[in-house]
Design a protein around this motif. Structure first.
Motif, PDB file in Angstrom:
ATOM      1  N   ILE A   1      -6.579   4.090  -7.972  1.00  0.00           N
ATOM      2  CA  ILE A   1      -6.037   3.442  -6.491  1.00  0.00           C
ATOM      3  C   ILE A   1      -7.301   3.113  -5.441  1.00  0.00           C
ATOM      4  O   ILE A   1      -7.904   4.559  -5.680  1.00  0.00           O
ATOM      5  CB  ILE A   1      -4.624   4.077  -6.044  1.00  0.00           C
ATOM      6  CG1 ILE A   1      -4.380   3.748  -7.269  1.00  0.00           C
ATOM      7  CG2 ILE A   1      -4.721   2.718  -4.809  1.00  0.00           C
ATOM      8  CD1 ILE A   1      -2.671   5.052  -6.617  1.00  0.00           C
TER       9      ILE A   1
ATOM     10  N   ALA B   1      -7.570   1.271  -2.143  1.00  0.00           N
ATOM     11  CA  ALA B   1      -6.886  -0.509  -1.436  1.00  0.00           C
ATOM     12  C   ALA B   1      -8.650  -1.105  -0.149  1.00  0.00           C
ATOM     13  O   ALA B   1      -9.658   0.176  -0.196  1.00  0.00           O
ATOM     14  CB  ALA B   1      -5.807  -0.256  -0.058  1.00  0.00           C
TER      15      ALA B   1
ATOM     16  N   PHE C   1       2.171   2.132  -3.803  1.00  0.00           N
ATOM     17  CA  PHE C   1       1.123   3.018  -4.660  1.00  0.00           C
ATOM     18  C   PHE C   1       1.054   4.507  -3.948  1.00  0.00           C
ATOM     19  O   PHE C   1       0.184   5.048  -5.323  1.00  0.00           O
ATOM     20  CB  PHE C   1       0.027   2.307  -4.529  1.00  0.00           C
ATOM     21  CG  PHE C   1       0.024   1.148  -5.464  1.00  0.00           C
ATOM     22  CD1 PHE C   1      -0.810   1.114  -6.774  1.00  0.00           C
ATOM     23  CD2 PHE C   1       0.386  -0.563  -4.654  1.00  0.00           C
ATOM     24  CE1 PHE C   1      -0.556  -0.181  -8.106  1.00  0.00           C
ATOM     25  CE2 PHE C   1       0.337  -0.978  -5.511  1.00  0.00           C
ATOM     26  CZ  PHE C   1      -0.023  -1.669  -7.363  1.00  0.00           C
TER      27      PHE C   1
ATOM     28  N   ARG D   1       4.233  -9.424  -4.954  1.00  0.00           N
ATOM     29  CA  ARG D   1       2.762  -8.519  -5.036  1.00  0.00           C
ATOM     30  C   ARG D   1       2.684  -7.651  -6.368  1.00  0.00           C
ATOM     31  O   ARG D   1       3.837  -7.108  -6.697  1.00  0.00           O
ATOM     32  CB  ARG D   1       3.093  -7.395  -3.634  1.00  0.00           C
ATOM     33  CG  ARG D   1       2.846  -8.341  -2.756  1.00  0.00           C
ATOM     34  CD  ARG D   1       2.896  -7.237  -1.442  1.00  0.00           C
ATOM     35  NE  ARG D   1       2.611  -9.105  -0.349  1.00  0.00           N
ATOM     36  CZ  ARG D   1       1.619  -8.853   0.598  1.00  0.00           C
ATOM     37  NH1 ARG D   1       1.030  -7.741   1.176  1.00  0.00           N
ATOM     38  NH2 ARG D   1       1.750  -9.690   1.927  1.00  0.00           N
TER      39      ARG D   1
ATOM     40  N   ALA E   1      -2.788 -10.811   0.637  1.00  0.00           N
ATOM     41  CA  ALA E   1      -2.194  -9.521  -0.877  1.00  0.00           C
ATOM     42  C   ALA E   1      -2.798 -10.032  -1.643  1.00  0.00           C
ATOM     43  O   ALA E   1      -2.719 -11.114  -2.717  1.00  0.00           O
ATOM     44  CB  ALA E   1      -1.385  -9.376  -1.021  1.00  0.00           C
TER      45      ALA E   1
ATOM     46  N   MET F   1       0.792  -1.714  -0.022  1.00  0.00           N
ATOM     47  CA  MET F   1       0.019   0.028  -0.239  1.00  0.00           C
ATOM     48  C   MET F   1       0.949   0.948  -0.382  1.00  0.00           C
ATOM     49  O   MET F   1       0.327   2.446  -0.643  1.00  0.00           O
ATOM     50  CB  MET F   1      -0.280  -0.119   1.603  1.00  0.00           C
ATOM     51  CG  MET F   1      -1.934  -0.772   1.071  1.00  0.00           C
ATOM     52  SD  MET F   1      -3.100  -0.956   2.529  1.00  0.00           S
ATOM     53  CE  MET F   1      -2.763  -0.851   4.113  1.00  0.00           C
TER      54      MET F   1
ATOM     55  N   THR G   1      -8.597   0.310  10.729  1.00  0.00           N
ATOM     56  CA  THR G   1      -8.130   0.981   9.147  1.00  0.00           C
ATOM     57  C   THR G   1      -6.706   2.206   9.322  1.00  0.00           C
ATOM     58  O   THR G   1      -6.549   2.576   8.874  1.00  0.00           O
ATOM     59  CB  THR G   1      -8.889   0.383   7.983  1.00  0.00           C
ATOM     60  OG1 THR G   1      -9.588  -1.007   8.148  1.00  0.00           O
ATOM     61  CG2 THR G   1      -8.563   1.223   6.849  1.00  0.00           C
TER      62      THR G   1
ATOM     63  N   VAL H   1      -8.768   4.053   1.541  1.00  0.00           N
ATOM     64  CA  VAL H   1      -8.686   2.628   1.805  1.00  0.00           C
ATOM     65  C   VAL H   1      -9.854   2.157   2.703  1.00  0.00           C
ATOM     66  O   VAL H   1     -10.317   2.965   3.317  1.00  0.00           O
ATOM     67  CB  VAL H   1      -7.676   2.813   3.040  1.00  0.00           C
ATOM     68  CG1 VAL H   1      -7.333   1.230   3.380  1.00  0.00           C
ATOM     69  CG2 VAL H   1      -6.075   3.219   2.124  1.00  0.00           C
TER      70      VAL H   1
ATOM     71  N   GLY I   1      -3.905  -8.004  -5.718  1.00  0.00           N
ATOM     72  CA  GLY I   1      -3.753  -6.848  -6.415  1.00  0.00           C
ATOM     73  C   GLY I   1      -4.680  -6.832  -8.272  1.00  0.00           C
ATOM     74  O   GLY I   1      -4.102  -8.047  -8.564  1.00  0.00           O
TER      75      GLY I   1
ATOM     76  N   SER J   1      -9.456  -3.384   3.267  1.00  0.00           N
ATOM     77  CA  SER J   1      -9.334  -4.194   4.488  1.00  0.00           C
ATOM     78  C   SER J   1     -10.462  -4.981   4.835  1.00  0.00           C
ATOM     79  O   SER J   1     -11.918  -4.303   4.582  1.00  0.00           O
ATOM     80  CB  SER J   1      -8.656  -3.470   5.287  1.00  0.00           C
ATOM     81  OG  SER J   1      -8.399  -4.223   6.568  1.00  0.00           O
TER      82      SER J   1
ATOM     83  N   TYR K   1      -5.157   7.751  -2.486  1.00  0.00           N
ATOM     84  CA  TYR K   1      -6.289   7.313  -2.526  1.00  0.00           C
ATOM     85  C   TYR K   1      -6.901   6.332  -1.113  1.00  0.00           C
ATOM     86  O   TYR K   1      -6.153   6.514  -0.122  1.00  0.00           O
ATOM     87  CB  TYR K   1      -6.226   5.931  -3.019  1.00  0.00           C
ATOM     88  CG  TYR K   1      -4.841   4.637  -2.349  1.00  0.00           C
ATOM     89  CD1 TYR K   1      -4.362   3.551  -1.693  1.00  0.00           C
ATOM     90  CD2 TYR K   1      -2.960   4.889  -2.925  1.00  0.00           C
ATOM     91  CE1 TYR K   1      -4.551   3.270  -0.919  1.00  0.00           C
ATOM     92  CE2 TYR K   1      -2.470   4.384  -2.282  1.00  0.00           C
ATOM     93  CZ  TYR K   1      -2.977   3.545  -1.446  1.00  0.00           C
ATOM     94  OH  TYR K   1      -1.918   2.341  -0.094  1.00  0.00           O
TER      95      TYR K   1
END
Length: 109
Positions: free
Chosen positions: A18, A20, A4, A92, A69, A1, A29, A43, A71, A22, A41
């Motif tokens: 982008i 992300a 990125f 990754r 992980a 992360m 988080t 999350v 992607g 979780s 970006y």
């Protein structure tokens, strides 16, 4: 992360968004985002591990508590162009690979 986040401007210049996500709750988080100083970006938080793994084709941890992980590089129509799955710290998807792939695809299309 972090990779990125460090390359968010480059990816933005290529018109690559982008996101992300979780399985952790909002507070956990937020702590992770703050601790890693992630910017550039969103999350997302609170994903259901089993649903996320099933939807993404990702690997679920043996105790089913998290998704390894994953992607994804999506086409403009939101279909998957490239996917990278890893159950450890190697292998990754990284920002430079995304940039090279997008640039190559644009040159050859």
């Amino acid at each position: 992360m972090v990779d990125f986040a460090e390359h968010a401007a480059l990816l933005d210049s290529l018109d690559v968004g982008i996101i992300a996500a979780s399985v952790d709750d909002a507070a956990t988080t937020a702590d992770l985002v703050a601790g890693l100083r992630l910017t550039g970006y969103p999350v997302l938080h609170g994903l259901d591990p089993e649903a996320a793994a099933s939807t993404l084709g990702a690997h679920l941890a043996p105790d089913r508590s998290f998704v390894h992980a994953t992607g994804l590089l999506l086409r403009p129509d939101s279909t998957i162009y490239l996917s990278v799955y890893s159950t450890g710290p190697l292998g990754r998807l990284v920002a430079a690979d995304v940039a090279r792939t997008v640039e190559f695809r644009r040159r050859t299309s």
